[in-house]
Design an enzyme around this catalytic site. Sequence first.
Site, PDB file in Angstrom:
ATOM      1  N   GLU A   1      10.984 -19.509 -27.155  1.00 59.91           N
ATOM      2  CA  GLU A   1      11.415 -18.107 -27.185  1.00 59.91           C
ATOM      3  C   GLU A   1      12.216 -17.835 -28.462  1.00 59.91           C
ATOM      4  O   GLU A   1      12.881 -18.732 -28.985  1.00 59.91           O
ATOM      5  CB  GLU A   1      12.308 -17.792 -25.979  1.00 59.91           C
ATOM      6  CG  GLU A   1      11.653 -18.085 -24.644  1.00 59.91           C
ATOM      7  CD  GLU A   1      12.633 -18.007 -23.480  1.00 59.91           C
ATOM      8  OE1 GLU A   1      12.192 -18.205 -22.342  1.00 59.91           O
ATOM      9  OE2 GLU A   1      13.838 -17.770 -23.719  1.00 59.91           O
TER      10      GLU A   1
ATOM     11  N   LYS B   1      15.341 -16.636 -30.433  1.00 54.89           N
ATOM     12  CA  LYS B   1      16.780 -16.608 -30.102  1.00 54.89           C
ATOM     13  C   LYS B   1      17.374 -15.334 -30.703  1.00 54.89           C
ATOM     14  O   LYS B   1      17.658 -15.258 -31.893  1.00 54.89           O
ATOM     15  CB  LYS B   1      17.485 -17.839 -30.654  1.00 54.89           C
ATOM     16  CG  LYS B   1      18.944 -17.939 -30.230  1.00 54.89           C
ATOM     17  CD  LYS B   1      19.563 -19.231 -30.736  1.00 54.89           C
ATOM     18  CE  LYS B   1      21.000 -19.340 -30.261  1.00 54.89           C
ATOM     19  NZ  LYS B   1      21.862 -18.258 -30.780  1.00 54.89           N
TER      20      LYS B   1
ATOM     21  N   ASP C   1      19.771 -12.366 -31.798  1.00 56.58           N
ATOM     22  CA  ASP C   1      21.150 -12.325 -32.290  1.00 56.58           C
ATOM     23  C   ASP C   1      21.823 -11.088 -31.717  1.00 56.58           C
ATOM     24  O   ASP C   1      21.928 -10.043 -32.371  1.00 56.58           O
ATOM     25  CB  ASP C   1      21.157 -12.300 -33.820  1.00 56.58           C
ATOM     26  CG  ASP C   1      22.534 -12.652 -34.379  1.00 56.58           C
ATOM     27  OD1 ASP C   1      23.377 -13.137 -33.606  1.00 56.58           O
ATOM     28  OD2 ASP C   1      22.754 -12.442 -35.577  1.00 56.58           O
TER      29      ASP C   1
ATOM     30  N   TYR D   1      15.297 -12.867 -20.453  1.00 56.72           N
ATOM     31  CA  TYR D   1      14.785 -14.212 -20.722  1.00 56.72           C
ATOM     32  C   TYR D   1      15.024 -15.238 -19.612  1.00 56.72           C
ATOM     33  O   TYR D   1      14.646 -16.397 -19.756  1.00 56.72           O
ATOM     34  CB  TYR D   1      15.334 -14.755 -22.042  1.00 56.72           C
ATOM     35  CG  TYR D   1      16.841 -14.771 -22.165  1.00 56.72           C
ATOM     36  CD1 TYR D   1      17.629 -15.651 -21.426  1.00 56.72           C
ATOM     37  CD2 TYR D   1      17.482 -13.918 -23.060  1.00 56.72           C
ATOM     38  CE1 TYR D   1      18.998 -15.680 -21.555  1.00 56.72           C
ATOM     39  CE2 TYR D   1      18.863 -13.936 -23.208  1.00 56.72           C
ATOM     40  CZ  TYR D   1      19.611 -14.822 -22.455  1.00 56.72           C
ATOM     41  OH  TYR D   1      20.972 -14.844 -22.578  1.00 56.72           O
TER      42      TYR D   1
ATOM     43  N   LYS E   1      18.505 -23.526 -34.742  1.00 54.06           N
ATOM     44  CA  LYS E   1      19.040 -22.389 -35.475  1.00 54.06           C
ATOM     45  C   LYS E   1      18.634 -22.464 -36.944  1.00 54.06           C
ATOM     46  O   LYS E   1      18.746 -23.526 -37.575  1.00 54.06           O
ATOM     47  CB  LYS E   1      20.563 -22.333 -35.335  1.00 54.06           C
ATOM     48  CG  LYS E   1      21.003 -22.153 -33.879  1.00 54.06           C
ATOM     49  CD  LYS E   1      22.499 -22.021 -33.743  1.00 54.06           C
ATOM     50  CE  LYS E   1      22.966 -20.648 -34.105  1.00 54.06           C
ATOM     51  NZ  LYS E   1      24.384 -20.428 -33.775  1.00 54.06           N
TER      52      LYS E   1
ATOM     53  N   CYS F   1      41.775   1.376 -62.854  1.00 53.14           N
ATOM     54  CA  CYS F   1      40.790   2.013 -61.978  1.00 53.14           C
ATOM     55  C   CYS F   1      39.569   2.454 -62.790  1.00 53.14           C
ATOM     56  O   CYS F   1      39.723   3.115 -63.824  1.00 53.14           O
ATOM     57  CB  CYS F   1      41.424   3.218 -61.292  1.00 53.14           C
ATOM     58  SG  CYS F   1      40.261   4.176 -60.286  1.00 53.14           S
TER      59      CYS F   1
ATOM     60  N   CYS G   1      39.643   6.623 -62.691  1.00 56.75           N
ATOM     61  CA  CYS G   1      40.684   7.476 -63.285  1.00 56.75           C
ATOM     62  C   CYS G   1      41.552   6.761 -64.307  1.00 56.75           C
ATOM     63  O   CYS G   1      42.402   7.392 -64.942  1.00 56.75           O
ATOM     64  CB  CYS G   1      41.565   8.075 -62.188  1.00 56.75           C
ATOM     65  SG  CYS G   1      42.593   6.853 -61.337  1.00 56.75           S
TER      66      CYS G   1
ATOM     67  N   CYS H   1      44.064   1.414 -56.354  1.00 63.23           N
ATOM     68  CA  CYS H   1      44.437   2.447 -57.316  1.00 63.23           C
ATOM     69  C   CYS H   1      45.479   3.325 -56.646  1.00 63.23           C
ATOM     70  O   CYS H   1      45.238   3.879 -55.560  1.00 63.23           O
ATOM     71  CB  CYS H   1      43.215   3.287 -57.706  1.00 63.23           C
ATOM     72  SG  CYS H   1      43.633   4.768 -58.665  1.00 63.23           S
TER      73      CYS H   1
ATOM     74  N   CYS I   1      42.679  10.637 -58.309  1.00 61.20           N
ATOM     75  CA  CYS I   1      41.479   9.812 -58.495  1.00 61.20           C
ATOM     76  C   CYS I   1      40.327  10.456 -57.724  1.00 61.20           C
ATOM     77  O   CYS I   1      40.393  10.551 -56.488  1.00 61.20           O
ATOM     78  CB  CYS I   1      41.744   8.396 -57.995  1.00 61.20           C
ATOM     79  SG  CYS I   1      40.389   7.243 -58.262  1.00 61.20           S
TER      80      CYS I   1
END
Length: 672
Positions: A113, A115, A117, A225, A312, A406, A409, A424, A430
């Site tokens: 089967e 697996k 996630d 399952y 895995k 930054c 700016c 910043c 900004c």
Amino acid sequence: MAQSAIKEEMDAIVAELNQHNYNYYVLAMPTIGDYEFDKKLRHLAELERTNPDLADPNSPTQRVGGDITKNFVTVNHKYPMLSLGNTYNEQDLRDFDERIRRAIGDNFQYVCELKFDGLSISLTYENGKLLRAVTRGDGTKGDDVTNNVKTIHTIPHQIKTHEAPDHFEIRGEIFMHKAAFLKLNAAREELGEIAYANPRNFASGTIKMQDSKEVAKRPLDGFIYFLYTDKNEFKNHWDSLQAVKNWGFHVCEHNRLVNNIDDVLSFIHHWETGRFKLSYDIDGIVIKVNSYAQQQELGFTAKSPRWAISYKYKAAEVETILEKVTYQVGRTGAVTPVANLKPVLLAGTTVKRATLHNANEIERLDLHLGDTVFVEKGGEIIPKVIKVNPDKRKPGSVKVQYLHNCPECGTELIRKEGEAVHYCRNDEGCPPQIVGKIQHFISRKAMNIDGLGDETIETFFKRGLINHISDLYTLFQKSDQLKGIDRFGERSIDNMLIGIEKSREMPFEKVLFGLGIRYVGETVAKKLAAGMRNIDNLAKATVEELIAIDEIGQRIAESIVEYFGKSEHLSQVELLKLARLQFEIEEKIITLDSDSLIGKTFVISGVFENFGREELKDMIEANGGKILSSISAKLNYLVAGDNMGPSKLEKATKLNIPIISDRVLLEMIAGK
């Protein structure tokens, strides 16, 4: 190595893995990859095997899953939800197969089967009707999330067949498809919320939401399952899967019944690349002995069945060239470096950009422009640079240096002690910060202003119509300028102005959240509003006064003091007051349930099995008691749960303050 040093190493690994388990199962925000976690777990198991007298009974090697969240009713599993042993190499699978053969002979089959996630779930049906849905939890008990699971279209509320037994339990995996994840995560980022790392975390976070109406807005899916019944309805696992499919359950069409370990390995090899074409994530393959009688003969270890194992896959990675590093400035001023890559195919998609996280990561990688880098994309949707191939570095290549100013700016960046992120400071000048703050202010969880969207805010900013949050409330006087904007007709303008007008009614905690103060999320804003009552008190509060509020820590308190220390922010608050926004909490008339706690003061600390802390607080106040924010000589009782902070316990003990349980509190309320 001395016994004390071994014990110290084991305790450190136990603490680390328990924290990772908590991050993964409870917070749905993992901070380590599966492969690294499994390596540490195997190392701990070996230390425990060779030093059994030093083993911790609460070691993660003896547990399944993680802790139980306190937000739902806890339910004991009739059949424990055990985890599977897992491996990353084929020889371990052949060894597994050999152990099976030694135990039951050569006459058996495997079911292979995918697996998934996602989030494991146990569904109980009685007389064909869904009775209960429970998460894995710690393997012996989990959270009742029935209302949330009922929002998933592929999980039947009622099965329409008489073939199923009166009572059965079915196991499955809840997940989110990749396309849905990308769409919903983009929406979170627009709201200024932290993006989930991958679909698994998003699914887990969704299924544990308190409001099932919100769950229903997020498209979850699920595969079944395994089937449990009191009587042996079927002789093997394969037949049971075909049966539950006929009953109306969603069973993965890629399952395969195979005859030997070579067929298993062929299945694994096929899906190592085939998985990237799926609409959902898998991180491996599960192999189960098919016959139930043979499963019973093989039995179980303390935490996993001997008749099943998971293989895995390692995270997919590929080499490519780092062409340049650019930087993104977020709403809070956080500056994130991004690797711009020579386009490369990875896990079924073309990757051009990958996150570099922060300056520490750039230094760790020792990045140079033109480097050949390894990019990984396992369960993570967003690729990341994991290492450099130094053998392919060109002579004279320039080392990547993190920015000092930054990129938007030009303001000099700051980095506070103990933090990895550069910021910043020019939050009022900004451009991406200004736009981001206003977009956050109008968002659904803040002021929820209908008729305004992110693109509209960007357009208004570029045209000079708005430069601050308070400017939204001046748009009523700018109708002529609004009418000159393409695709912004009179009806759109009216809807927007109605939305802005309605926002004046939003409660104080929503306005506070909408201001976008760093570290002040939706929950923290509620705590601050309740603790300070109005914006003037909050603006004058010291760090010590803020920390005294439940769940407000040093970092949050310092950020608030810093925010209100800027004259620009105070000016904005004054302009918003003139716009008639709500800057004080609405006082509620409280009718007491009883006067049994009048004159008594309480502090609540720790975690309680049967009540949330807010429930206990409401209970105390409803019966005349008063909640204090800190322990002092004025305190009458400390209501203590599990995992209470040691400093509070020590202080209460020194002051001879009675420490009571929630059970004793209930007896006091009842007048016993």
